[in-house]
Design a protein around this motif. Sequence first.
Motif, PDB file in Angstrom:
ATOM      1  N   ALA A 119       0.837  -1.208   0.000  1.00 41.33           N
ATOM      2  CA  ALA A 119       0.000   0.000   0.000  1.00 41.33           C
ATOM      3  C   ALA A 119       0.870   1.256   0.000  1.00 41.33           C
ATOM      4  CB  ALA A 119      -0.936  -0.019   1.204  1.00 41.33           C
ATOM      5  N   LEU A 120       1.922   1.274   0.835  1.00 43.30           N
ATOM      6  CA  LEU A 120       2.825   2.420   0.880  1.00 43.30           C
ATOM      7  C   LEU A 120       3.585   2.569  -0.436  1.00 43.30           C
ATOM      8  CD1 LEU A 120       4.195   1.919   4.500  1.00 43.30           C
ATOM      9  CD2 LEU A 120       2.736   3.789   3.720  1.00 43.30           C
ATOM     10  N   TYR A 121       3.987   1.447  -1.024  1.00 42.10           N
ATOM     11  CA  TYR A 121       4.699   1.476  -2.308  1.00 42.10           C
ATOM     12  C   TYR A 121       3.814   2.090  -3.394  1.00 42.10           C
ATOM     13  CZ  TYR A 121       7.975  -0.348  -5.844  1.00 42.10           C
ATOM     14  OH  TYR A 121       8.902  -0.466  -6.862  1.00 42.10           O
ATOM     15  N   MET A 122       2.551   1.696  -3.432  1.00 41.12           N
ATOM     16  CA  MET A 122       1.628   2.233  -4.438  1.00 41.12           C
ATOM     17  C   MET A 122       1.334   3.710  -4.169  1.00 41.12           C
ATOM     18  SD  MET A 122       1.442  -0.250  -6.408  1.00 41.12           S
ATOM     19  CE  MET A 122       0.339   0.565  -7.572  1.00 41.12           C
ATOM     20  N   CYS A 123       1.307   4.110  -2.885  1.00 43.20           N
ATOM     21  CA  CYS A 123       1.154   5.539  -2.583  1.00 43.20           C
ATOM     22  C   CYS A 123       2.328   6.334  -3.130  1.00 43.20           C
ATOM     23  CB  CYS A 123       1.033   5.747  -1.071  1.00 43.20           C
ATOM     24  SG  CYS A 123      -0.549   5.241  -0.362  1.00 43.20           S
ATOM     25  N   VAL A 127       2.232   9.367  -5.900  1.00 44.46           N
ATOM     26  CA  VAL A 127       2.856  10.686  -5.727  1.00 44.46           C
ATOM     27  C   VAL A 127       3.809  10.964  -6.893  1.00 44.46           C
ATOM     28  CG1 VAL A 127       4.463  12.007  -4.288  1.00 44.46           C
ATOM     29  CG2 VAL A 127       2.625  10.700  -3.226  1.00 44.46           C
ATOM     30  N   TYR A 128       4.550   9.952  -7.321  1.00 45.64           N
ATOM     31  CA  TYR A 128       5.478  10.115  -8.445  1.00 45.64           C
ATOM     32  C   TYR A 128       4.741  10.529  -9.719  1.00 45.64           C
ATOM     33  CZ  TYR A 128       8.383   8.563 -12.375  1.00 45.64           C
ATOM     34  OH  TYR A 128       9.059   8.493 -13.578  1.00 45.64           O
ATOM     35  N   ILE A 129       3.637   9.851 -10.010  1.00 47.80           N
ATOM     36  CA  ILE A 129       2.902  10.137 -11.244  1.00 47.80           C
ATOM     37  C   ILE A 129       2.159  11.468 -11.152  1.00 47.80           C
ATOM     38  CG2 ILE A 129       1.019   9.363 -12.727  1.00 47.80           C
ATOM     39  CD1 ILE A 129       1.793   6.485 -11.982  1.00 47.80           C
ATOM     40  N   ALA A 130       1.470  11.688 -10.029  1.00 47.09           N
ATOM     41  CA  ALA A 130       0.586  12.848  -9.912  1.00 47.09           C
ATOM     42  C   ALA A 130       1.333  14.147  -9.650  1.00 47.09           C
ATOM     43  CB  ALA A 130      -0.434  12.607  -8.802  1.00 47.09           C
ATOM     44  N   ASN A 181       8.876  14.827  -2.609  1.00 47.64           N
ATOM     45  CA  ASN A 181      10.046  13.981  -2.342  1.00 47.64           C
ATOM     46  C   ASN A 181      10.054  13.496  -0.898  1.00 47.64           C
ATOM     47  OD1 ASN A 181      10.981  14.334  -4.965  1.00 47.64           O
ATOM     48  ND2 ASN A 181      12.294  16.053  -4.433  1.00 47.64           N
ATOM     49  N   THR A 182       9.662  14.380   0.029  1.00 47.64           N
ATOM     50  CA  THR A 182       9.617  13.995   1.433  1.00 47.64           C
ATOM     51  C   THR A 182       8.564  12.920   1.680  1.00 47.64           C
ATOM     52  OG1 THR A 182      10.327  16.219   2.085  1.00 47.64           O
ATOM     53  CG2 THR A 182       9.294  14.852   3.773  1.00 47.64           C
ATOM     54  N   ILE A 183       7.376  13.101   1.112  1.00 48.52           N
ATOM     55  CA  ILE A 183       6.309  12.102   1.249  1.00 48.52           C
ATOM     56  C   ILE A 183       6.757  10.766   0.674  1.00 48.52           C
ATOM     57  CG2 ILE A 183       3.964  11.506   0.537  1.00 48.52           C
ATOM     58  CD1 ILE A 183       3.370  14.536   0.507  1.00 48.52           C
ATOM     59  N   PHE A 184       7.402  10.847  -0.489  1.00 49.69           N
ATOM     60  CA  PHE A 184       7.935   9.669  -1.170  1.00 49.69           C
ATOM     61  C   PHE A 184       8.902   8.929  -0.246  1.00 49.69           C
ATOM     62  CE2 PHE A 184      10.101   7.945  -5.119  1.00 49.69           C
ATOM     63  CZ  PHE A 184       8.963   7.347  -5.633  1.00 49.69           C
TER      64      PHE A 184
END
Length: 213
Positions: A119-123, A127-130, A181-184
């Motif tokens: 789930a975290l990986y998909m989040c 974030v990367y795409i959006a 980047n921080t969220i990532f």
Amino acid sequence: MPAKGTSPFATFLIIGPVCFFLGILFALFPYDYHVLWTTPSSTPPALAATLTNALPTTTSDPRATYFALQENHLRFLHASPPLISRILHIVIGTGILGFMLKLYKPSEANMLFDGASLALYMCGITVYIANIVKGLRTVTAGAYGGQAVPEGESIHGKVLDGTEGEFIGREDSLRVLAASNTIFGVGFGRGVGAAGGAVVCTAEGDGGDGGDG
């Protein structure tokens, strides 16, 4: 010998890409730090001299140099050869493959820890795409907004309408990229912790079963 059921190869397929992404984020942190986390008291003369042509002729913002540094770096990244983005996408796919292997016929520990990691990986991918991909395109094109939000309306409403780009200026756009980047990084860091928790939980369960026998 690894504990039974921990799928060490699948774990390696997950941990490798996650550490790869965390390394990229660590390399970006010097650009994000002064943009997002602190306000520098002054710009080092040697640093300002490298960006003489990139800075406004008159500015009192101590962050101006760091905004210019971040902007130039992001443009350079977005102009990378296609091979770079293909390698990045292969690494992303490798991580997803690792999760698929670990969640095939999952144990209870897999469902709890690896499910949370996925789930975290998909989040992170979202974030990367959006945010990140869209932000890189905006920075490269210089297509910043900056219009004033009309009275009685809010930026939240513009986001829902899909027109927020017309109202978010250069500095805010660069801050959004730094925050992304921080969220990532936080998401992937917790994903590593959850993957490690699955290994420890399974190892302790197998050890307990062996002791009962």
